[in-house]
Design an enzyme around this catalytic site. Structure first.
Site, short mmCIF file in Angstrom:
data_model
loop_
_atom_site.label_atom_id
_atom_site.label_comp_id
_atom_site.label_asym_id
_atom_site.label_seq_id
_atom_site.Cartn_x
_atom_site.Cartn_y
_atom_site.Cartn_z
N PRO A 2 0.83 -1.21 0.00
CA PRO A 2 0.00 0.00 0.00
C PRO A 2 0.86 1.26 0.00
CG PRO A 2 -0.79 -1.58 1.62
CD PRO A 2 0.53 -2.10 1.12
N GLU A 3 0.51 2.19 -0.86
CA GLU A 3 1.25 3.44 -0.93
C GLU A 3 0.62 4.45 0.04
OE1 GLU A 3 2.37 4.70 -4.89
OE2 GLU A 3 2.15 2.65 -5.65
N LYS A 50 4.50 5.55 4.48
CA LYS A 50 3.88 4.23 4.44
C LYS A 50 3.76 3.62 5.84
CE LYS A 50 5.62 3.24 -0.21
NZ LYS A 50 6.38 2.29 -1.07
N ASN A 160 5.32 2.53 -6.52
CA ASN A 160 5.55 2.41 -7.95
C ASN A 160 4.44 3.00 -8.81
OD1 ASN A 160 7.47 1.55 -9.84
ND2 ASN A 160 6.22 -0.22 -10.39
N ARG A 237 12.04 -2.02 -9.24
CA ARG A 237 10.63 -2.02 -9.61
C ARG A 237 10.51 -1.72 -11.10
NH1 ARG A 237 7.13 -1.31 -5.41
NH2 ARG A 237 5.68 -2.31 -6.87
#
Length: 248
Positions: A2-3, A50, A160, A237
């Site tokens: 989760p961002e 985060k 990302n 990523r």
């Protein structure tokens, strides 16, 4: 993982439900010592990039990082039986929140809490974030901008999906190096404009007119011009870029 927009969404919801209330704190799984928190009042639920922080009267803060698999379950009936694997349950007479499979759930004393704060860069979703500090940290990073924005010590909370969409919106190629203060400020302004939309919607929103769509993230073709989206590995990523709108 989760961002930041989702972490802030969790914090806002849980702060409204728990702050100022005495909670029943338990660890059904038994992997967290909830006894110091049981029967005490939550004073604040705070998002920091985060990371989630639960501030409880007379006890160390609880630090939670969901990682790749962590999640919360909300029970309107606080007497509901928790699922197996629940690391922490915080319940009032009206609601219960179950934390499942986080990468971190730990007490943090004042020094450890200060160290966590010091390790993180400005968070675009926090009102106390300094735009000048954000610009300074970004332009000081020795590497491509696409790696910089994923570094939580530069800016906190971006993952990302937001990397792909914010760089597209500002016309920056993820591999660009040595961006100047004007470009850094433009990227920060985009983050502070769009990430609150994502927090409120519960998803990445990079086009308010089409909130369910993305410009380049996980797309074969750019939604703006139709060019084939380029992908490669950057900072471990997958990076996404439009060769027309983000010339490298």
């Amino acid at each position: 993982m989760p961002e930041g927009h989702l972490i802030h969404r969790h914090a806002d919801e849980q702060h409204a439900a728990l702050s100022g209330r005495v909670v029943r704190a338990t660890s059904p799984q038994g992997r967290f010592d909830a006894r110091p928190y049981d029967g005490r009042a939550v004073t604040e639920v705070e998002a920091l990039g985060k990371h989630l922080l639960y501030h409880v009267d007379g006890a160390p803060a609880i630090h939670v990082h969901l990682g790749m698999r962590g999640l919360f379950l909300r029970h309107a009936d606080p007497s509901a039986v928790p699922k197996r694997g629940t690391r922490l349950r915080l319940a009032t007479d009206e609601v219960a929140y179950d934390l499942i499979a986080p990468i971190q759930c730990e007490p943090l004393g004042p020094q450890a809490l200060a160290a966590l704060r010091a390790s993180l860069g400005p968070d675009p979703l926090r009102g106390d974030a300094s735009p000048s500090e954000a610009v300074e940290r970004l332009i000081a990073f020795r590497g491509p901008v696409g790696a910089a924005v994923l570094d939580q010590g530069v800016w906190a909370g971006i993952g990302n999906a937001w990397r792909a969409e914010l760089l597209f919106l500002t016309g920056l190629h993820p591999g660009a190096r040595g961006i100047g203060p004007d470009a850094a400020a433009r990227l920060w302004e985009a983050a502070t404009a769009y990430m609150p939309l994502g927090r409120d919607a519960g998803q990445v929103v990079s086009d308010p007119d089409a909130p369910d769509e993305r410009w380049v993230y996980k797309r074969e073709r750019c939604r703006r011009c139709g060019a084939a989206v380029r992908t490669w590995q950057l900072a471990s990523r997958t990076a996404y870029a439009c060769p027309v709108d983000q010339p490298g």
